[in-house]
Design a protein around this motif. Structure first.
Motif, mmCIF file in Angstrom:
data_model
loop_
_atom_site.group_PDB
_atom_site.id
_atom_site.type_symbol
_atom_site.label_atom_id
_atom_site.label_comp_id
_atom_site.label_asym_id
_atom_site.label_seq_id
_atom_site.Cartn_x
_atom_site.Cartn_y
_atom_site.Cartn_z
ATOM 1 N N THR A 232 -25.379 0.577 -27.603
ATOM 2 C CA THR A 232 -26.243 0.457 -26.433
ATOM 3 C C THR A 232 -27.702 0.381 -26.878
ATOM 4 O O THR A 232 -28.029 0.596 -28.042
ATOM 5 C CB THR A 232 -26.053 1.663 -25.500
ATOM 6 O OG1 THR A 232 -26.280 2.864 -26.244
ATOM 7 C CG2 THR A 232 -24.648 1.692 -24.927
ATOM 8 N N ASN A 233 -28.576 0.101 -25.941
ATOM 9 C CA ASN A 233 -29.988 -0.085 -26.274
ATOM 10 C C ASN A 233 -30.606 1.179 -26.865
ATOM 11 O O ASN A 233 -31.446 1.114 -27.756
ATOM 12 C CB ASN A 233 -30.759 -0.524 -25.025
ATOM 13 C CG ASN A 233 -32.089 -1.165 -25.356
ATOM 14 O OD1 ASN A 233 -32.165 -2.030 -26.220
ATOM 15 N ND2 ASN A 233 -33.144 -0.753 -24.685
ATOM 16 N N SER A 234 -30.182 2.348 -26.402
ATOM 17 C CA SER A 234 -30.769 3.607 -26.872
ATOM 18 C C SER A 234 -30.222 4.045 -28.222
ATOM 19 O O SER A 234 -30.836 4.866 -28.911
ATOM 20 C CB SER A 234 -30.507 4.716 -25.847
ATOM 21 O OG SER A 234 -29.125 5.054 -25.833
ATOM 22 N N THR A 302 -21.682 -2.025 -22.747
ATOM 23 C CA THR A 302 -22.968 -1.587 -23.269
ATOM 24 C C THR A 302 -23.961 -1.559 -22.117
ATOM 25 O O THR A 302 -23.623 -1.937 -20.990
ATOM 26 C CB THR A 302 -23.454 -2.512 -24.405
ATOM 27 O OG1 THR A 302 -24.639 -1.971 -24.997
ATOM 28 C CG2 THR A 302 -23.717 -3.913 -23.906
ATOM 29 N N VAL A 304 -28.379 -1.963 -20.993
ATOM 30 C CA VAL A 304 -29.763 -2.282 -21.309
ATOM 31 C C VAL A 304 -30.552 -2.146 -20.012
ATOM 32 O O VAL A 304 -30.116 -2.602 -18.959
ATOM 33 C CB VAL A 304 -29.883 -3.709 -21.897
ATOM 34 C CG1 VAL A 304 -29.336 -4.751 -20.961
ATOM 35 C CG2 VAL A 304 -31.314 -4.015 -22.281
ATOM 36 N N LYS A 305 -31.702 -1.491 -20.108
ATOM 37 C CA LYS A 305 -32.495 -1.196 -18.918
ATOM 38 C C LYS A 305 -31.590 -0.470 -17.915
ATOM 39 O O LYS A 305 -31.014 0.553 -18.208
ATOM 40 C CB LYS A 305 -33.095 -2.478 -18.353
ATOM 41 C CG LYS A 305 -34.079 -3.176 -19.302
ATOM 42 C CD LYS A 305 -34.687 -4.414 -18.671
ATOM 43 C CE LYS A 305 -35.686 -5.075 -19.589
ATOM 44 N NZ LYS A 305 -36.302 -6.288 -19.004
ATOM 45 N N VAL A 365 -27.030 -4.697 -28.388
ATOM 46 C CA VAL A 365 -28.283 -4.711 -27.642
ATOM 47 C C VAL A 365 -29.342 -4.071 -28.524
ATOM 48 O O VAL A 365 -29.109 -3.010 -29.105
ATOM 49 C CB VAL A 365 -28.159 -3.936 -26.313
ATOM 50 C CG1 VAL A 365 -29.481 -3.930 -25.575
ATOM 51 C CG2 VAL A 365 -27.071 -4.541 -25.437
ATOM 52 N N GLN A 366 -30.483 -4.718 -28.648
ATOM 53 C CA GLN A 366 -31.546 -4.213 -29.515
ATOM 54 C C GLN A 366 -32.896 -4.558 -28.894
ATOM 55 O O GLN A 366 -33.176 -5.719 -28.612
ATOM 56 C CB GLN A 366 -31.436 -4.842 -30.915
ATOM 57 C CG GLN A 366 -32.474 -4.395 -31.912
ATOM 58 C CD GLN A 366 -32.157 -3.026 -32.491
ATOM 59 O OE1 GLN A 366 -30.990 -2.649 -32.578
ATOM 60 N NE2 GLN A 366 -33.186 -2.295 -32.873
ATOM 61 N N ASP A 367 -33.728 -3.534 -28.671
ATOM 62 C CA ASP A 367 -35.078 -3.743 -28.127
ATOM 63 C C ASP A 367 -35.045 -4.553 -26.835
ATOM 64 O O ASP A 367 -35.838 -5.500 -26.647
ATOM 65 C CB ASP A 367 -35.964 -4.439 -29.172
ATOM 66 C CG ASP A 367 -36.119 -3.609 -30.440
ATOM 67 O OD1 ASP A 367 -36.146 -2.368 -30.330
ATOM 68 O OD2 ASP A 367 -36.196 -4.206 -31.528
ATOM 69 N N ASP A 368 -34.131 -4.201 -25.960
ATOM 70 C CA ASP A 368 -33.966 -4.815 -24.643
ATOM 71 C C ASP A 368 -33.382 -6.228 -24.677
ATOM 72 O O ASP A 368 -33.215 -6.852 -23.631
ATOM 73 C CB ASP A 368 -35.289 -4.841 -23.862
ATOM 74 C CG ASP A 368 -35.721 -3.462 -23.389
ATOM 75 O OD1 ASP A 368 -34.876 -2.542 -23.410
ATOM 76 O OD2 ASP A 368 -36.895 -3.306 -23.000
ATOM 77 N N CYS A 370 -30.139 -8.713 -25.456
ATOM 78 C CA CYS A 370 -28.691 -8.743 -25.609
ATOM 79 C C CYS A 370 -28.343 -9.890 -26.556
ATOM 80 O O CYS A 370 -28.976 -10.952 -26.521
ATOM 81 C CB CYS A 370 -28.006 -8.979 -24.269
ATOM 82 S SG CYS A 370 -28.484 -7.807 -22.988
ATOM 83 N N LYS A 417 -32.990 -11.735 -22.690
ATOM 84 C CA LYS A 417 -33.510 -10.529 -22.042
ATOM 85 C C LYS A 417 -33.473 -10.736 -20.537
ATOM 86 O O LYS A 417 -33.925 -11.758 -20.012
ATOM 87 C CB LYS A 417 -34.937 -10.256 -22.507
ATOM 88 C CG LYS A 417 -35.554 -8.991 -21.909
ATOM 89 C CD LYS A 417 -37.008 -8.831 -22.310
ATOM 90 C CE LYS A 417 -37.150 -8.502 -23.777
ATOM 91 N NZ LYS A 417 -38.565 -8.147 -24.115
#
Length: 422
Positions: A232-234, A302, A304-305, A365-368, A370, A417
């Motif tokens: 996941t993004n976090s 996963t 994001v946001k 997912v990386q730095d918002d 996908c 994004k």
């Protein structure tokens, strides 16, 4: 004769109240846990669509360089670092490293051919961004192998595990979560689906299973994609939906809790006890074949946001059609990724449709952003359709790819994004 302490009315009252207080506290704890479980009502038939320019803030295409050494089949898992795309591919049993512009950098081969059970098969891969190392695991051997970003092997270590390690993900705190393949055994032994490691030492275990009650191997036939752990993004947790279950767990290095209960339309819902009733052994696959729209799980989950991404699996959805979704957790709105049509903002090329993914899904997912990928034949089909229908001006990297490449080349990575509101 009773002691003075025992005779005191306050002490006697407390003796009666303490057990009751404990029960109340347990009930409150149960209610709190239940309150944290969110119900998602998902009906694929009512999922919305849109155009790329309305949904995506940014979309970029990165063709991966194709040489004799770098040619591979498909992306099974992928990690994105500051400089590299690091990819594992089961078909060639290899880990490949590409620069962020798509240029091939290095490769690590796990063995002749990736067949589950072969000692050399790569069973999982994680990336240690602090140490700039790649850690992968050999299927069936509980062996941990460490390499640098140039593909040079640095160390081999034995893991404290009895499992067949299948999938892995590294958390932000440096610990690694391993999902382990567990099948039925006559012994009434408790094992766990998940283990957490700090280096080679196991620090935690989650989701215990009595082996004599576990699913038999033939009932896993259509479960590919369910167990895939998608970062996941976090990078603080992953989601997991056990095959034939309507519960999605959120698993971190410390806890495993129920995050969502998924409710599908009645016509798409499995019968009660489908995954646990032993009288259904060897009958589950036959049921899914006869009830082709019945959803038996979600995979590649996963976030994001405020968006939950996932793929749904049924017998009908097995053919890569209309099975990838984005659920807006704020508005409770469901979007079907296949219904988000490409437009001039994306050069009328595919973005996040699952056609051609070959049962793959969202890689990471990386730095918002996908990340997904498409085989070159899918990209060239879209290119030929564009030539017949419209004039499209492509960016330099895509122009070179279409003019000099071919449909048998390596996949193309797509990074996109979402807009904050769509």
């Amino acid at each position: 004769m009773l002691s003075t302490q025992a005779k005191h009315p306050y002490i006697l009252l407390m003796r009666h109240l303490f057990p009751l207080t404990g029960i109340v506290l347990l009930c409150c704890a149960a209610l709190t846990l239940h309150a944290q479980e969110r119900v998602l009502r998902i009906d694929p038939n009512t999922a919305r669509g849109g155009t790329s320019s309305k949904v995506y803030e940014d979309v970029q295409y990165i063709p991966l360089e194709t040489t004799k050494e770098s040619l591979f089949g498909k992306i099974n898992t992928m990690e994105v670092t500051e400089k590299y795309f690091i990819i594992s591919d089961e078909t060639t049993n290899a880990i490949l490293i590409f620069e962020k512009n798509g240029k091939f950098h290095a490769k690590m081969a796990g063995g002749k051919m990736a067949q589950y059970g072969w000692p050399g098969s790569i069973g999982g891969m994680t990336v240690d961004r602090e140490k700039n190392t790649i850690v992968y695991y050999q299927f069936n051997k509980s062996l941990r192998i460490i390499c640098d970003f140039d593909g040079k092997e640095l160390k081999r270590e034995k893991l404290d595990s009895k499992y067949i390690i299948a999938y892995n993900t590294r958390f932000k705190d440096g610990k690694v979560l391993s999902h382990n393949f567990v099948s039925r055994d006559k012994k009434d032994t408790i094992m766990h689906e998940f283990e957490v490691y700090k280096d080679t030492i196991r620090t935690n275990q989650f989701l215990p299973i009595h082996l004599h009650k576990a699913l038999i191997s033939t009932d896993f036939f259509y479960s590919q994609g369910i167990v895939q752990l998608t970062p996941t993004n976090s990078k603080e947790y992953v989601y997991y939906n056990k095959v034939y279950s309507d519960v999605i767990h959120r698993i971190s290095s410390d806890t495993a809790t129920v995050a969502f209960k998924v409710v599908y339309p009645m016509s798409m819902t499995l019968p009660p006890g489908f995954g646990t009733d032993t009288t259904l052994d060897n009958k589950r696959i036959e049921f899914l074949q006869k009830n082709k729209n019945t959803i038996y799980g979600a995979g590649y989950i996963t976030d994001v946001k405020n968006i939950l991404l996932f793929r749904l699996l049924s017998y009908d959805m097995w053919n890569d059609t209309n099975n990838s979704f984005a659920y807006n957790l704020q508005s409770n709105t469901l979007f079907c990724m296949e219904k988000i049509t490409s437009d001039s903002s994306t050069y009328f090329l595919p973005v996040a449709t699952s056609t051609g993914w070959s049962r793959g899904g969202f890689h990471c997912v990386q730095d918002d952003y996908c990340y997904v990928s498409h085989p070159s034949n899918v990209m060239f089909n879209a290119y030929e359709a564009n030539k017949a229908a419209r004039k499209v001006v492509y960016p330099p990297a895509l122009q070179q790819y279409f003019s000099k490449g071919k449909s048998s080349d390596n996949p193309v990575i797509v990074m996109f994004k979402f807009k904050d509101k769509f």
